[in-house]
Write an enzyme that holds these catalytic residues in place. Sequence first.
Site, PDB file in Angstrom:
ATOM      1  N   LYS A 248       0.843  -1.200   0.000  1.00  0.00           N
ATOM      2  CA  LYS A 248       0.000   0.000   0.000  1.00  0.00           C
ATOM      3  C   LYS A 248       0.877   1.248   0.000  1.00  0.00           C
ATOM      4  O   LYS A 248       1.706   1.421   0.887  1.00  0.00           O
ATOM      5  CB  LYS A 248      -0.915  -0.016   1.211  1.00  0.00           C
ATOM      6  CG  LYS A 248      -1.879  -1.200   1.196  1.00  0.00           C
ATOM      7  CD  LYS A 248      -2.739  -1.252   2.433  1.00  0.00           C
ATOM      8  CE  LYS A 248      -1.941  -1.634   3.644  1.00  0.00           C
ATOM      9  NZ  LYS A 248      -2.758  -1.877   4.842  1.00  0.00           N
ATOM     10  N   THR A 281      -8.234   8.935   8.931  1.00  0.00           N
ATOM     11  CA  THR A 281      -7.724   7.744   8.249  1.00  0.00           C
ATOM     12  C   THR A 281      -7.549   6.547   9.187  1.00  0.00           C
ATOM     13  O   THR A 281      -7.059   5.503   8.774  1.00  0.00           O
ATOM     14  CB  THR A 281      -6.354   8.053   7.599  1.00  0.00           C
ATOM     15  OG1 THR A 281      -5.484   8.521   8.634  1.00  0.00           O
ATOM     16  CG2 THR A 281      -6.466   9.079   6.510  1.00  0.00           C
ATOM     17  N   GLY A 283      -7.956   3.288  10.838  1.00  0.00           N
ATOM     18  CA  GLY A 283      -8.707   2.074  10.496  1.00  0.00           C
ATOM     19  C   GLY A 283      -8.729   1.746   9.015  1.00  0.00           C
ATOM     20  O   GLY A 283      -9.383   0.787   8.615  1.00  0.00           O
ATOM     21  N   THR A 284      -7.988   2.519   8.190  1.00  0.00           N
ATOM     22  CA  THR A 284      -8.023   2.220   6.743  1.00  0.00           C
ATOM     23  C   THR A 284      -7.463   0.827   6.434  1.00  0.00           C
ATOM     24  O   THR A 284      -8.008   0.107   5.607  1.00  0.00           O
ATOM     25  CB  THR A 284      -7.228   3.256   5.907  1.00  0.00           C
ATOM     26  OG1 THR A 284      -6.065   3.610   6.623  1.00  0.00           O
ATOM     27  CG2 THR A 284      -8.019   4.482   5.590  1.00  0.00           C
ATOM     28  N   GLY A 285      -6.371   0.478   7.128  1.00  0.00           N
ATOM     29  CA  GLY A 285      -5.749  -0.832   6.872  1.00  0.00           C
ATOM     30  C   GLY A 285      -6.700  -1.963   7.213  1.00  0.00           C
ATOM     31  O   GLY A 285      -6.887  -2.901   6.437  1.00  0.00           O
ATOM     32  N   CYS A 286      -7.318  -1.851   8.393  1.00  0.00           N
ATOM     33  CA  CYS A 286      -8.276  -2.899   8.812  1.00  0.00           C
ATOM     34  C   CYS A 286      -9.424  -2.978   7.826  1.00  0.00           C
ATOM     35  O   CYS A 286      -9.889  -4.064   7.459  1.00  0.00           O
ATOM     36  CB  CYS A 286      -8.896  -2.566  10.165  1.00  0.00           C
ATOM     37  SG  CYS A 286      -7.737  -2.081  11.403  1.00  0.00           S
TER      38      CYS A 286
END
Length: 565
Positions: A248, A281, A283-286
């Site tokens: 990412k 932003t 929590g974007t990965g989760c």
Amino acid sequence: MEHLCFQVLSTSFFTPKPQIPVLLSPGAASIKSIHQYRYLYLKAMQDDKFSTPPCDESKVRVPHVLTVAGSDSGGGAGIQADIKACAARGVYCSTVITAVTAQNTVGVQGVNIVPEDFVAEQLRSVLSDMPPNVSILHHSTKIVLGENRHASVNWHSENPLSKSEGISPYKTALVVDPVMVSTSGHTLAGPSILDSFREELLPMADIVTPNLKEASALLGGVPLETIADMRSAAKAIHDIGPRNVLVKGGDLPASLDAVDVFYDGNDFYEFRSSRIMTPNTHGTGCTLASTVAAELAKGSQMLSAVKVAKRYVEAVLSYSKNIAIGGGCQGPMDHLLKLKSNIERRPFDPCDLFLYAVTDSRMNKKWGRSIVDAVKAAIEGGASIIQLREKEVETGDFLEAAKACLKICRVHGVPLLINDRIDVALASDADGVHIGQSDMPAHVARALLGPDKIIGVSCKTPEHAQQAWIDGADYIGSGGVYPTNTKENNKTIGLDGLKTVCVSSKLPVVAIGGIGMSNAQAVMRLGVPNLKGVAVVSALFDRECVMTETRKLLEVLKESTKIAK
Ligand SMILES: Cc1ncc(COP(=O)(O)OP(=O)(O)O)c(N)n1
Ligand SMILES: Cc1nc(C(=O)O)sc1CCOP(=O)(O)O
Ligand SMILES: [Mg+2]
């Protein structure tokens, strides 16, 4: 204690059973837990005790992600993000909680790790009862490797299942999103934990989704500054063992776009999306990993699952860019954007039907005004609801007009409905539709529009009215009360016909057809409680000044309510 957070998605490739996605998202558990999890999961796959209970044909199986993750009290990441993302993507989500964190938008105030045995117990509970129905079972786990991470280093050699023929753990796919460095820049894993990560987890993974810092950490600290670097990193990480890698690039310097690089061992794919400038932003990965899990749960191939997940995260970020939750510097996103847009709409109030202005493309043309100008004028004059009845306008123009009118209507709190065209109502996000007996059936429109949008149905008879109720209409339009030139071959039902429709239904009714200044009071004096107003076309729009005519009619209507009292 060193912590390594990671996000894992696992998919079973047992044939002929369909895929089973499993998502591992941020949280806390020991390495033993993931092995326990895999042990239980694999056991579930082969053990009768855990096998899918019979499900009668009439029941509908839903895609199911089990998330084994930590709780984020702030609601932006972890279990909470996974549940919301799965819900938003239409996937059922069960949970095994591995840690409870006290955190908000300012920071993490505390972490309480759930004892390993209890993580295992939760796993057993879910897997034994909500079971490996292989076609739809999905698991999601976010884990922190804790002090006792060595406890199960030899799990593969110790676990008989891992050796038994046909039950290789590698048959259960796993996606790992290492949260070694959080979006806020905090390092969550020390270097010593990386070996166990590289040696144990990556080789089991079907997809690993590191951000730039995590990809760099996994590769011993190589600098990653360009897309070419990201490709090399994706390939190098792939060489460690996962089937697919998504690096990412949100943190890539000097890039206007957010570019992610996906590598499946053969080909590279670049996913570009415009960079959304927002502090929200967390929590974007989760969310990305949960959405990949959810899409896999629905049966997507990996590449499509990643594509959809990227688009979803972009939409959520864009929707959430200005929301204010908490006073810290990094806020959460709001995953349930579709539901949210419904909440923002004011609920339908039958009193909205009081002065119902229905536009007409021919009349607008005749008087040289645009649809938008016609709507503006009607609202200024006091119309309480607007219907765009534009029979002769091209679809593209109709949509643009609807969007422009909606902006005006929202500012004034006036609902905007679309005549006949469910597609235009959906595309413009108008407040609802008005449909007649020969249009799309109201129950189909309801299914398409969802529970919140307003649906009005034209009814000339008690049977129509009863059906409108059954079909989920919000109001009835009943007429023609008087003869009209606006609608060809329209049957006039008169005041008696109107009254018959009104008394045969509990739905609110608006009268239509040939109504204007001279007869509006007669209509309202009918004195039936559910008759809420009049719908008017020519008496407002086939006139030089729409605003003046609307204002005058409003006064007449107000008078009629005084008289009635
Ligand atoms: C408020 C209201 N009532 C009735 C109608 C007529 O709808 P329908 O019978 O579908 O005819 P068209 O308007 O589509 O010609 C209406 N539009 N609005
Ligand atoms: C659109 C429409 N529907 C009718 C019905 O009877 O269902 S009458 C009608 C036309 C109403 O226009 P005016 O206010 O100019 O008479
Ligand atoms: Mg119609």
